[in-house]
Structures are given as C-alpha cells and as structure tokens.
Design an enzyme around this catalytic site. Structure first.
Site, PDB file in Angstrom:
ATOM      1  N   ASP A 156       5.604  14.368 -29.683  1.00 49.48           N
ATOM      2  CA  ASP A 156       7.006  14.730 -29.478  1.00 49.48           C
ATOM      3  C   ASP A 156       7.340  15.878 -30.432  1.00 49.48           C
ATOM      4  O   ASP A 156       7.535  15.663 -31.634  1.00 49.48           O
ATOM      5  CB  ASP A 156       7.919  13.542 -29.754  1.00 49.48           C
ATOM      6  CG  ASP A 156       7.819  12.460 -28.678  1.00 49.48           C
ATOM      7  OD1 ASP A 156       6.727  12.298 -28.093  1.00 49.48           O
ATOM      8  OD2 ASP A 156       8.822  11.769 -28.450  1.00 49.48           O
ATOM      9  N   LYS A 219      12.915  16.164 -23.579  1.00 47.08           N
ATOM     10  CA  LYS A 219      13.561  15.059 -24.290  1.00 47.08           C
ATOM     11  C   LYS A 219      14.864  15.548 -24.903  1.00 47.08           C
ATOM     12  O   LYS A 219      14.925  16.655 -25.423  1.00 47.08           O
ATOM     13  CB  LYS A 219      12.596  14.539 -25.372  1.00 47.08           C
ATOM     14  CG  LYS A 219      13.127  13.441 -26.268  1.00 47.08           C
ATOM     15  CD  LYS A 219      12.050  13.014 -27.263  1.00 47.08           C
ATOM     16  CE  LYS A 219      12.587  12.078 -28.326  1.00 47.08           C
ATOM     17  NZ  LYS A 219      11.539  11.698 -29.314  1.00 47.08           N
ATOM     18  N   LYS A 255      12.893  12.185 -21.097  1.00 43.59           N
ATOM     19  CA  LYS A 255      13.087  11.156 -22.116  1.00 43.59           C
ATOM     20  C   LYS A 255      14.419  11.357 -22.831  1.00 43.59           C
ATOM     21  O   LYS A 255      14.553  12.269 -23.643  1.00 43.59           O
ATOM     22  CB  LYS A 255      11.946  11.178 -23.137  1.00 43.59           C
ATOM     23  CG  LYS A 255      12.109  10.146 -24.265  1.00 43.59           C
ATOM     24  CD  LYS A 255      10.947  10.198 -25.241  1.00 43.59           C
ATOM     25  CE  LYS A 255      11.164   9.296 -26.440  1.00 43.59           C
ATOM     26  NZ  LYS A 255      10.039   9.341 -27.413  1.00 43.59           N
TER      27      LYS A 255
END
Length: 319
Positions: A156, A219, A255
């Site tokens: 991430d 995300k 996400k």
C-alpha cells in the site's frame, strides 16, 4: 489474493482521459446519500453480506506502539474472524472464513508472515514514507523492496500529494511506475489520501493517473488525515475506475480506508460497490475494506442475528 483476472499493466500517461473532467459535487453527494437510504438488506441476507464483508477486510494495525505480539494476535483473529459458536449457528464451520489480508508496517511483516503460515491470507505492508509520502524517492522505493523481501504480497503506497495539488501529472505517473516496478509480483495499492486533495476533480484525476501507472487498487486514505474515506469521494473514485476500464479494458480494485468502524459502514460501501460496479467487485480480489474495529462490530451483529441479543463489545475483542 486469488485473482480471476489479469493484473493492471497500466498505460502511457494520457492526460486527455482526465484533464477536462468536471465533477458536480452536489450531485455526487446526493447520489451517495440516496444510495444508502434507498437500498436495504435485512435478516439472513444482511448476515450473508456481513460475512462477505469480513472476507474483504484488510485487518490493520498501523500504530507507533505495534509489537510482534500485537501483530500475532491480529493474525490469529484474521485466521478465525468469527467465533466458533456463531459459525456453527450460521452453518459455516467448513467455509474457511478469513479476512482478506493483514496490513502492517514493513518491520512487522516478518511477524505477520510467520503467524499466517499455512493460510492463503496475504500480508499487506504500507510503504513509501507512510503516511506523508515525503521521504526521498530512493528511500521510498527501497522500503517497497524491503517489505516485499520480507514476504509482503501486497504493498500500500502513498502518493505525493503535492504533485496532485500542483497538477504535475508526469511526476506523479513516473513515481508510481517506479513503485510498481519495485513491488514486482506484489500487488500495488495506491493511497490517494483524498482528504488532502481539496477537490473531487483532483480525486478523479489522481485516481486515473495511478491506474495509468499500473496500480492494481486505488485506495482512499491512510487513516491519518483529518478526513478519510467518505461515500462521495468513493463514488468519484469508482467512476474513475469504471472509466479507466472502458478506456483501457483493464480491471482495477478499490479500497476505502480510514474512519470506518461499524457493520453499517461495511454495508454502505458494499451497496455503493454493487450499485456502481456490480457483483464482481464484491470479491476480495477487487474490493477491500481497510479497517480494524469494524470486524468486532460485524461479529457482534452476527451474534445478534443468531441469538437475538446484543453482546457487550468486549466479547468481540480483536486481539
């Protein structure tokens, strides 16, 4: 993470896909608000949706006082997220319900990998100077390589928000391309930190650049901004994701993360996903919920469905 589709290979930087986009904030906010009031899921269907939500959770600890013991306990919860008596009542004892992943800092990756041996639960690691993303690029790339070398299967990354605010799209694109290369076989989730981007138009543009650079997921947030995941921001990111798919023919996941704590939050984002993108995006290879305390509330709601009574939240501790 089991994928039924090819990874996003990205495209060349194509500003014409996003530079002239206009976003109607009031319309986006109205669409997001009405979705969750017009759509409801009740009784056994709600229980089924909540179990599905568990399989999409990136169970996360990103605290300054993280220890090997805390990570090990979190991994134990990831392996068995629902109490045995609730699983039995739901007739899911043989369903092998687990969370979608466990997300930790790079130095915690070895502890998580060891604790998850024998499962197919991937370890995700934040990287690239999380949460600000303002360390020198060589250090950010080295952090990705370190986490992958320790066993992380998902990375991430955080983008440099200055590049969005100054509309330096080529610099943003080039950095994410290098991060994708450094991650190798590990899936790359690009955190946009949408609370720092000022406008929904910037959210759309940053989403598109990240996907053009090869991000496997986009995300919303680090969880450290003043404003984290919101439904209107998520709606705009999903519209960008859909547009990118139409332009490129490639599939990218989503996400939301930060500030989501309840089973109701999980249901709201799942409704948004289903209405905007359809059922294929309600699978863990394309949808993740970045959360920790949310799991405890989901388990509590499942116990209420089974017994008709609400338990004290302490009965559903995460670790």
């Amino acid at each position: 993470m089991q994928n039924a589709h090819a990874r996003n290979t990205g495209t060349q930087l194509k500003p014409e896909w996003f530079e002239d986009i206009a976003v109607n904030r009031s319309a986006a906010e109205r669409r997001a608000a009405t979705l969750t009031t017009r759509r409801t899921v009740k009784k056994e269907y709600q229980a089924a949706w909540l179990v599905k939500a568990i399989t999409c959770i990136d169970l996360t600890t990103l605290a300054g006082d993280d220890t090997a013991g805390r990570v090990q306990r979190l991994c134990a919860k990831a392996r068995r997220p629902i109490r045995a008596d609730i699983l039995e009542a739901l007739d899911l004892c043989d369903a092998n319900i687990t969370t979608g992943a466990v997300c930790v800092y790079p130095t915690m990756v070895p502890h998580a990998v060891k604790a998850l041996q024998g499962t197919n639960i991937p370890v995700a690691s934040v990287a690239t100077g999380f949460p600000a993303g303002l360390t020198p690029l060589p250090q950010r790339l080295a952090e990705i390589r370190y986490a992958v070398g320790e066993g992380a299967r998902e990375i991430d990354i955080v983008i440099n928000r200055e590049q969005v605010l100054t509309q330096n799209w080529s610099a943003l694109y080039d950095e994410i391309v290098q991060m994708r290369e450094a991650a190798g076989a590990a899936h790359l989730k690009a955190i946009l930190a949408t609370g720092d981007l000022n406008t929904l138009r910037n959210v759309y543009r940053a989403s598109m650049v990240a996907m053009q650079a090869g991000a496997d997921f986009i995300k919303t947030s680090t969880g450290k901004e003043d404003v984290n995941a919101t439904l209107p921001v998520s709606l705009i990111m999903l519209r960008a994701l859909r547009d990118f798919g139409e332009y490129s023919g490639q599939i990218v996941g989503f996400k939301p993360a930060g500030g989501m704590k309840t089973a109701k939050d999980a249901m709201n984002w799942m409704i948004l996903m289903k209405e905007e993108l359809g059922l294929p995006w309600l699978q863990p290879d394309l949808f993740r919920l970045g959360a920790s305390s949310m799991l405890g509330d989901i388990e509590r709601q499942l116990e209420h469905y089974v017994t008709g009574r609400y338990a004290a939240s302490s009965r559903h501790a995460l670790a």
